[in-house]
Write an enzyme that holds these catalytic residues in place. Sequence first.
Site, PDB file in Angstrom:
ATOM      1  N   GLY A 143       0.880  -0.952   0.086  1.00 23.90           N
ATOM      2  CA  GLY A 143      -0.129   0.151   0.225  1.00 23.90           C
ATOM      3  C   GLY A 143       1.204   1.002  -0.181  1.00 23.90           C
ATOM      4  N   ASP A 144       0.103   2.874   0.228  1.00 22.50           N
ATOM      5  CA  ASP A 144       0.943   3.876   0.523  1.00 22.50           C
ATOM      6  C   ASP A 144       2.626   3.901  -1.283  1.00 22.50           C
ATOM      7  OD1 ASP A 144      -0.603   4.248   2.992  1.00 22.50           O
ATOM      8  OD2 ASP A 144       1.524   2.565   3.710  1.00 22.50           O
TER       9      ASP A 144
ATOM     10  N   GLY B 265       1.386   5.484  -3.776  1.00 20.87           N
ATOM     11  CA  GLY B 265       1.071   6.700  -5.043  1.00 20.87           C
ATOM     12  C   GLY B 265      -0.156   6.784  -5.979  1.00 20.87           C
TER      13      GLY B 265
ATOM     14  N   HIS C  90      -5.833   8.198  -0.049  1.00 24.38           N
ATOM     15  CA  HIS C  90      -5.361   8.531  -0.983  1.00 24.38           C
ATOM     16  C   HIS C  90      -4.766  10.242  -1.083  1.00 24.38           C
ATOM     17  CE1 HIS C  90      -7.114   4.591  -3.632  1.00 24.38           C
ATOM     18  NE2 HIS C  90      -5.855   3.903  -2.605  1.00 24.38           N
TER      19      HIS C  90
ATOM     20  N   LYS D 151       7.779   8.311  -7.362  1.00 24.60           N
ATOM     21  CA  LYS D 151       8.202   8.665  -6.014  1.00 24.60           C
ATOM     22  C   LYS D 151       9.877   8.338  -5.943  1.00 24.60           C
ATOM     23  CE  LYS D 151       5.409   9.041  -1.585  1.00 24.60           C
ATOM     24  NZ  LYS D 151       5.726   9.603  -0.261  1.00 24.60           N
TER      25      LYS D 151
END
Length: 436
Positions: free
Chosen positions: A13-14, A16, A42, A337
């Site tokens: 998860g996380d 983007g 989100h 990222k």
Amino acid sequence: MAKNVVVVGTQWGDEGKGKIVDWLTDHARGVVRFQGGHNAGHTLVIGANEYKLNLVPSGIVREGVACYIGNGVVLDAHHLLSEIRTLEAGGIRVRDRLRISPGCPLILGYHAALDRAREAAKSAGDKIGTTGKGIGPTYEDKVARRALRVYDLFDRERFAAKLRANLDYHNFVLTQHLGAEAVEFGSVFEQAMADAEEIRPMVADVSAELYAVNKSGGSLLFEGAQGTLLDIDHGTYPFVTSSNCVAGQAAAGSGVGPGRLHYVLGITKAYCTRVGGGPFPTELDIETADTPGQQMSSKGREFGTVTGRKRRCGWLDLGALKRSIIINGVTGLCITKLDVLDGLSELKLCTGYMLDGRRIDLLPMGSEEVTRCEPIFETMAGWSGTTFGAQSWEALPQEARAYLHRIEEICEIAIDVISTGPERDETILRRHPFGA
């Protein structure tokens, strides 16, 4: 011609996903949530505005795009209404654009109470790191065939009878087994009835509406929550969420046929993060200054959208990524990222593991086996230039391009999209998921 795209996280998860869903929504008539609940977080950055969404699909910030909450989502109606009001206060129209499946299981007060009481009763090493929002207990009720669903809200007597039966069962567990306080019927019932009247106009046959959109030539974007390594079946069990987070769930969780899912975009950070407990083979120290882990944590602003907890950080794990590509049938990757790695003198990629004296190339199943995995690293040169805000492949430093090429080689898949910042235009497109 209609083309449907599924966006899934390939890590814990996380990754983007919210920014990418928003960016892709230019080419979709509707955006669909198909699993999870308000444990998802989100974050969208649109100009000077930042939006943090839990239940409402990320397409809501695009005027004219319809948004759908499918039957695979567990719904806290009270939280949803709060989120809607926050968006409306920011000038975003929601209610005439949002459709909710009547089949969504309802998260009610006793689910969150159970979630928190169970986690509190566990020893430190056994804690899952749950958000405490009642997601797991609601999915349990669904599987046990006792869940209250959205359609139950509109029959007051039926809802009350089912609620009493559920509270008899769950209050026994809370008071006798977990030593927690019982949940009172009246407060849960009255809140649910008040919420029912407010969400009633948004409830619709989501499956039929999605079919109609496709039939009229419109494309759909399916927005996954959490990530593949948190999937209840394929993740690092038991340190997982309680839903299926993989691309296949887009069909079951929204009521579309699997043959109507045409492209799967796997979202992958240029490094790895994880919130809560569970094994993490490539984990780094994030507290010591001037270390790669500390840079990932601080520069990447690695704090949970929902919980605010600091995320654990580590090198990109290609053994885990390859496993996710297989499970999801990923068509192409999106790397996010990348700019967080700017300035590091060297980077490491985990290309496999040593497990009980033998090399394996794919992340194994089950947390016990993953805990015993020793990562095998390949070292690559970092770059001194910046990737932040780059909008073309040629604008990336040579070492950054080499890093991405190596990911493609080892995983045997193309990187179709690269995110170089939080804004919509801070994106490099190599192949469009919608074929545009």
